[in-house]
Design an enzyme around this catalytic site. Structure first.
Site, PDB file in Angstrom:
ATOM      1  CB  CYS A 163      17.444 -10.671  -9.168  1.00  0.00           C
ATOM      2  SG  CYS A 163      17.582 -12.189  -8.196  1.00  0.00           S
ATOM      3  CG  HIS A 303      16.274 -10.924 -15.284  1.00  0.00           C
ATOM      4  ND1 HIS A 303      17.239 -10.412 -14.448  1.00  0.00           N
ATOM      5  CD2 HIS A 303      15.541 -11.775 -14.515  1.00  0.00           C
ATOM      6  CE1 HIS A 303      17.096 -10.909 -13.229  1.00  0.00           C
ATOM      7  NE2 HIS A 303      16.077 -11.749 -13.251  1.00  0.00           N
ATOM      8  CD  GLU A 314      14.148 -11.056 -19.979  1.00  0.00           C
ATOM      9  OE1 GLU A 314      14.784  -9.980 -19.930  1.00  0.00           O
ATOM     10  OE2 GLU A 314      14.575 -12.123 -19.494  1.00  0.00           O
ATOM     11  CE  LYS A 333      20.584 -13.120 -14.316  1.00  0.00           C
ATOM     12  NZ  LYS A 333      20.288 -11.922 -15.120  1.00  0.00           N
ATOM     13  CG  HIS A 338      20.551 -15.073 -11.161  1.00  0.00           C
ATOM     14  ND1 HIS A 338      20.849 -13.764 -10.834  1.00  0.00           N
ATOM     15  CD2 HIS A 338      19.187 -15.133 -11.250  1.00  0.00           C
ATOM     16  CE1 HIS A 338      19.735 -13.071 -10.737  1.00  0.00           C
ATOM     17  NE2 HIS A 338      18.714 -13.883 -10.998  1.00  0.00           N
ATOM     18  CG  PHE A 398      12.306 -13.948  -5.693  1.00  0.00           C
ATOM     19  CD1 PHE A 398      12.047 -14.411  -6.968  1.00  0.00           C
ATOM     20  CD2 PHE A 398      12.835 -14.850  -4.777  1.00  0.00           C
ATOM     21  CE1 PHE A 398      12.304 -15.721  -7.344  1.00  0.00           C
ATOM     22  CE2 PHE A 398      13.108 -16.165  -5.138  1.00  0.00           C
ATOM     23  CZ  PHE A 398      12.840 -16.597  -6.410  1.00  0.00           C
TER      24      PHE A 398
END
Length: 411
Positions: A163, A303, A314, A333, A338, A398
């Site tokens: 991502c 993010h 975060e 988002k 996403h 990831f």
């Protein structure tokens, strides 16, 4: 703040998202905090039956003579890139041997083609599959097809950091420009992982929201009621060039890409470092390259996935780094879902537009702020007018990938 001949200017923006085809509808929808998630008939029978899909996408809108040859993710990349190049007022027919580069990222490449052709192989045998399967499926093909479509003869390559892929592509492009390996860079990412297999796999991991009865309220970054992210698709592309070159052709940049950094968590494949040390370090390194400090940051496009772990970790990183200055913080988002490998590029484009418009978009569906994020200056409810000099776009993925882009206001 950074100055000099090697500043990188953003002179074109292209977006294709569930909010619409084009930067303008996407920007308006994000600023309105209007969620795009809806029930998805293609996901019927799965534990999660909703997603964020791009509206009104058909082959007639795709550049080129043979759009049916391309996987959906390549089509989106072509659309976004065409808009970005036109926005930058560039004529691709005149490029010839001009040193133009294409750097595109994706987490999964042509996964739609792969799933469709694999199903044909299992049900109807070898003779049923398309000879175009590999040219459509291979992850580098969006970059390759874009080079063909735009007559690009410089470097063309693919980045894959889950991502964070889009942010990694933009960072790579800026390095090519600063190292004088190209004069123009078309950089961004595209992903279309809203497939039955990808949805089932993410659901099995417990990563997706299960709000099947109210999908429009499912993506809730930094909210106490968040229960996972919403799978989406999209593409974002920027045109980058050295600021001196942009000035020579009288281009008006949206912003300057003054700093970039990438780090690895070295912790776990699917979970971020509990203390967010990798993200923390990436922000510090990006600021150092920009010649800035935490006190110079006016805005952060987080993010902000809406998952339990990511948002808490975060928020902790941002709270520690900006404890004294409290820049505005938002996540797109909530509106767009996403978009996976495209997220870093789409959110970089939104950060650039945020600087250009002097307007910080709100986070959709954020009604009750999670305790871990209460010290953040989150943009709630409505877009907030704000004069900004420096804005960050943060991405994680990831594998423990972190990528941070620091954009400065164009003078």
């Amino acid at each position: 703040m950074k100055s000099g001949l090697k500043r990188v200017a953003v002179t074109g923006v292209g977006l294709v998202t569930p909010a619409g085809i084009g930067a303008t509808p996407t920007w308006k929808t994000v600023c309105a905090a209007r969620a795009t998630a809806a029930t998805d008939q293609d996901l019927a029978g799965l534990p999660v039956t909703f997603s964020c899909r791009i509206p009104n996408l058909d082959a007639a809108t795709i550049p080129g003579q043979t759009p049916w040859r391309h996987d959906r993710y390549t089509r989106l990349a072509l659309l976004a890139a065409r808009e970005a190049v036109a926005d930058a007022n560039m004529d691709t027919s005149s490029w010839g041997d001009t040193r133009v580069a294409v750097i595109l990222g994706s987490a999964a490449g042509g996964i739609t083609t792969y799933e469709q052709q694999h199903a044909k192989l299992l049900t109807a045998g070898y003779g049923s599959i398309s000879p175009l399967t590999l040219p459509a499926f291979l992850p580098n093909m969006a970059a390759g097809q874009l080079a063909i479509e735009l007559n690009v003869r410089g470097p063309s390559l693919h980045t894959a950091t889950a991502c964070a892929s889009g942010a990694t592509a933009i960072m790579t492009a800026s390095q090519l420009l600063r190292d004088d390996l190209c004069d123009i860079a078309i950089a961004g990412a595209s992903d279309c992982m809203v497939t039955r297999m990808c949805t089932a796999a993410f659901a099995k991991m417990g990563a997706l929201s299960r709000r099947n009865r109210e999908p429009e309220a499912a993506s809730r970054p930094f909210d106490t009621e968040r229960d996972g992210f919403v799978l989406s698709e999209g593409a974002g592309v920027l045109v980058l060039e050295r600021s001196a070159d942009a000035a020579a052709r009288r281009a008006r940049p949206y912003a300057m890409l003054d700093g970039c950094a990438a780090t690895s968590d070295a912790h776990a494949v699917t979970a971020p470092d509990p203390e967010g040390q990798g993200l923390h370090r990436a922000i510090q390194l990006a600021l150092a390259e920009a010649g800035a400090t935490a006190g110079d940051v006016d805005h952060v496009n987080a993010h902000g996935t809406g998952t339990l772990l990511n948002d808490r970790i975060e928020a902790g990183v941002l709270s520690r780094l900006f404890a004294e200055t409290a820049p505005s913080v938002t996540s797109a988002k909530g509106t767009l879902g996403h978009t996976m490998g495209a997220a870093g590029a789409i959110e970089a484009a939104l950060t650039v537009l945020t600087l250009g418009h002097g307007l910080a978009p709100p986070t959709a569906n954020l009604t009750t702020v999670d305790p871990a994020a209460r010290s953040l200056n989150l943009v709630l409810g409505a877009a907030r007018p704000q004069r900004m000099g420096l804005a960050l776009s943060a991405s994680s993925g990831f594998g423990g990938h972190n990528a941070v882009l620091a954009f400065g206001r164009a003078e």
